[in-house]
Design an enzyme around this catalytic site. Structure first.
Site, short mmCIF file in Angstrom:
data_model
loop_
_atom_site.label_atom_id
_atom_site.label_comp_id
_atom_site.label_asym_id
_atom_site.label_seq_id
_atom_site.Cartn_x
_atom_site.Cartn_y
_atom_site.Cartn_z
N LYS A 191 0.80 -4.15 0.81
CA LYS A 191 1.07 -2.93 0.05
C LYS A 191 -0.26 -2.39 -0.49
CE LYS A 191 4.72 -1.50 -3.17
NZ LYS A 191 5.62 -2.00 -4.21
N VAL A 192 -0.54 -1.13 -0.18
CA VAL A 192 -1.85 -0.54 -0.48
C VAL A 192 -1.64 0.77 -1.23
CG1 VAL A 192 -3.95 0.36 0.60
CG2 VAL A 192 -2.70 -1.49 1.73
#
Ligand code: G3P
Length: 217
Positions: free
Chosen positions: A87-88
Site C-alpha cells: 500500500k503506497v
C-alpha cells in the site's frame, strides 16, 4: 463486489472470515497502532498472521515517503507472503514507486485518494487497487460515493484495469451505495459488515415463526 475488512485486529478478521464472505484485508499505520503493534519484527509477524487467516489480498502500507525508502520497504513487505499487496500513498514518489512495483510484478494499493485526477494517475502507474476514502470525503461535506461513481465510469471508458477499492467505509449504507456505484471492492469495519444483517422485520418475522413452530410440536 469483493468484501475486504479494514482492520489489523486478528479476532475481527477471523470473525469476518468465519462468516464466509471475506475476500481480503486492508490495514494502515493507524489501524496497526490501534492494535498496539510496535517494532519492525512485530509488524512483519502481524502481517504474516493476517495472511495465514485470509487467503486473499492483504494490504500492508509502507511508512516511508521517498522513492528509495518506499521501494526498500515494499520489496520486504511483498517478500513476506504471496498475499501481500504493497500500500503506497498518493504522492509523487508514491506514483513513481507504484510504476516500479508494477514493472517488477509486485501488486500495489494506492491509498489516500480523494479525487478522480489522483485515481487516473494511480491507474496510469499500474496500481492493482485504488483506494478513495469515501467516509473522509463525506466528513468534509462532499459525497464520497459520487467519487466512486466517477472513477468507475472513467476506468470503464478508458479501459483501466485498476480495481476501485472503496475505503473509509463508515456504515452499511455506504456498502450498499458502493455496490450500486460499481465498486470492485469495499473495505469495511466489521461493524458495517454485520450491520448489513439487520432489519427489524427479519427479527419480528423470525420471532413469529419460532412462536408458531412451537405450536407445531
Ligand atoms: O481504508 C482506509 C481507512 O482505514 C480509513 O478509514 O475511518 O479512518 O477514514 P477512516
Amino acid at each position: 463486489m469483493k468484501f475486504f475488512i479494514d482492520t489489523a485486529n486478528l479476532a475481527q478478521i477471523k470473525e469476518a472470515h468465519d462468516l464466509g464472505i471475506l475476500d481480503g484485508v486492508t490495514t494502515n499505520p493507524s489501524l496497526m497502532a490501534k492494535e498496539g503493534i510496535k517494532g519492525h519484527d512485530a509488524i512483519m509477524q502481524h502481517y504474516i498472521d493476517i495472511c495465514n487467516i485470509v487467503d486473499g489480498p492483504v494490504s500492508a502500507e509502507v511508512l516511508g515517503t521517498d522513492f528509495a525508502g518506499i521501494l526498500e520497504e515494499g520489496k520486504k513487505l511483498a517478500a513476506l507472503h504471496e498475499n501481500i499487496v504493497v500500500k503506497v500513498p498518493m504522492i509523487k514518489d508514491g506514483v513513481k514507486a507504484i510504476k516500479w512495483f508494477t514493472d517488477n510484478g509486485i501488486r500495489t494499493n494506492c491509498t489516500l485518494v480523494f479525487s478522480a485526477g489522483q485515481a487516473i494517475l494511480a491507474a496510469k502507474a499500474g496500481a492493482s487497487f485504488v483506494s478513495p476514502f469515501i467516509g473522509r470525503i463525506d466528513d468534509s461535506n462532499w459525497d464520497g460515493v459520487q467519487l466512486i461513481e466517477q472513477i468507475v465510469s472513467i476506468y470503464n471508458s478508458q479501459g483501466f484495469m485498476t480495481e476501485v477499492l472503496a475505503a473509509s467505509i463508515r456504515t452499511p449504507m455506504h456498502i450498499v451505495r458502493c455496490a450500486e456505484a460499481g465498486a470492485d471492492v469495499c473495505t469495511c469495519p466489521l461493524s458495517s459488515i454485520l450491520g448489513l444483517l439487520k432489519h427489524p422485520l427479519t427479527d419480528l418475522g423470525l420471532e413469529q415463526f419460532l412462536k408458531d413452530a412451537n405450536s407445531l410440536h
